[in-house]
Design an enzyme around this catalytic site. Structure first.
Site, mmCIF file in Angstrom:
data_model
loop_
_atom_site.group_PDB
_atom_site.id
_atom_site.type_symbol
_atom_site.label_atom_id
_atom_site.label_comp_id
_atom_site.label_asym_id
_atom_site.label_seq_id
_atom_site.Cartn_x
_atom_site.Cartn_y
_atom_site.Cartn_z
ATOM 1 N N PRO A 2 -5.908 -62.167 52.811
ATOM 2 C CA PRO A 2 -6.621 -62.596 51.561
ATOM 3 C C PRO A 2 -7.330 -61.619 50.735
ATOM 4 O O PRO A 2 -7.746 -60.463 51.211
ATOM 5 C CB PRO A 2 -7.972 -63.368 52.266
ATOM 6 C CG PRO A 2 -8.280 -62.981 53.609
ATOM 7 C CD PRO A 2 -7.034 -62.445 54.077
ATOM 8 N N GLU A 3 -7.266 -61.414 49.533
ATOM 9 C CA GLU A 3 -7.683 -60.530 48.486
ATOM 10 C C GLU A 3 -8.983 -60.930 47.685
ATOM 11 O O GLU A 3 -9.416 -62.257 48.021
ATOM 12 C CB GLU A 3 -6.487 -60.280 47.659
ATOM 13 C CG GLU A 3 -5.384 -59.685 48.409
ATOM 14 C CD GLU A 3 -4.279 -59.007 47.390
ATOM 15 O OE1 GLU A 3 -4.408 -58.824 46.300
ATOM 16 O OE2 GLU A 3 -2.993 -58.944 48.118
#
Ligand SMILES: [Zn+2]
Length: 275
Positions: A2-3
């Site tokens: 996840p960013e």
């Protein structure tokens, strides 16, 4: 992985669902998720705590409690799931049982996620301690100016793509977004970081903000593994260069290389190398 946009989307979604809930007890299935405190102390310290806010620093989620902060990193595949109180399902490693009969489950197939509990709510001091002392300003931080970023970049000979992924320099950009930012700023991903002029650094910061803003508005990219609920991230439909075949500007074939071990997409015609 996840960013920042995914983590921000999770933060907003979670905040809607857990704000004001009081923890009755905590169940820990896999102890190694808890980092800076003994699991037993973790359980005791969280008992009776009410979640008063949910903040974010880089890709860390901060559960704000009374005189305490729980700092959570989802790493590769962590996610939060809100359920009725029921026995733990597979891959649910930490379970927060609330007084209202619901429960929040930390689910992580690869078990790389981490939780640190600080028994103070003074964020300034928490930011000076691991793990948050390694997290730089993110592009939305007003304190981060092009001049400040340029000054940091001056000391770095690594490729700009690698620098954009270094969360100590600027936090929040992961692999996909770093490719998009280099493309929009028209910078070859292998350009030596210190060769970038102030003007080009300003373009990097501007596009980092714009890309992240757009991704957050669209719910991130491939969000389904990272959310407390099913949200379909629509940003993958908006990607310009990452995983693309042809350049949206010039139609040239997109080049794929490895930069610092990470798959990197760019247009050889549109993205210049600083000499
Ligand atoms: Zn092009």
């Amino acid at each position: 992985m996840p960013e920042l946009p995914e983590v921000e989307t999770v933060r907003r979604d979670l905040k809607r669902h857990v704000l004001g809930k009081t923890i009755q007890r905590v169940g820990i299935v896999y102890e190694k998720i808890i980092r800076n405190i003994a699991p037993d102390d973790f359980m005791v310290a969280l008992q009776g705590q009410t979640i008063s806010d949910l903040k974010r620093k880089g890709k860390y989620l901060l559960f704000m409690l009374e005189g305490a902060v729980l700092v959570s990193h989802l790493r590769m595949e962590g996610k939060y799931i809100l359920k009725k109180d029921e026995p733990p399902a597979k891959h649910e490693h930490v379970i927060f049982h609330f007084t209202d009969g619901s429960s929040l489950r930390y689910h992580d197939v690869r078990k790389f996620g981490t939780m640190d509990l600080f028994q103070t709510d003074d964020l300034e001091s928490i930011y000076l301690m691991p793990p948050l002392n390694k997290v730089g300003h993110d592009p939305f931080d007003d304190e981060l100016t092009p001049e400040m970023l340029h000054e940091r970049f001056q000391k770095i000979s690594k490729p700009i793509k690698t620098t954009l992924l270094d969360q100590r320099i600027m936090s929040g950009l992961g692999n996909i977004y770093a490719d998009e930012v280099c493309f929009l700023a028209k910078i070859h991903p292998e350009t030596s970081t210190k060769k970038l002029s102030l003007e080009r650094v300003a373009a990097v910061l501007f596009h980092a903000r714009e890309v992240l803003k757009k991704a957050i508005a669209l719910g991130g990219t491939t969000i389904k593994s990272f959310s407390s609920h099913e949200i379909s991230g629509r940003f993958q439909n908006e990607l310009l260069v990452h995983t693309k075949e042809n350049c949206p500007n010039c139609r040239e074939r997109i080049t794929k290389i490895k930069v610092g071990g990470r798959g990197t997409y760019f247009c050889e015609r549109c993205q210049r190398m600083e000499k």
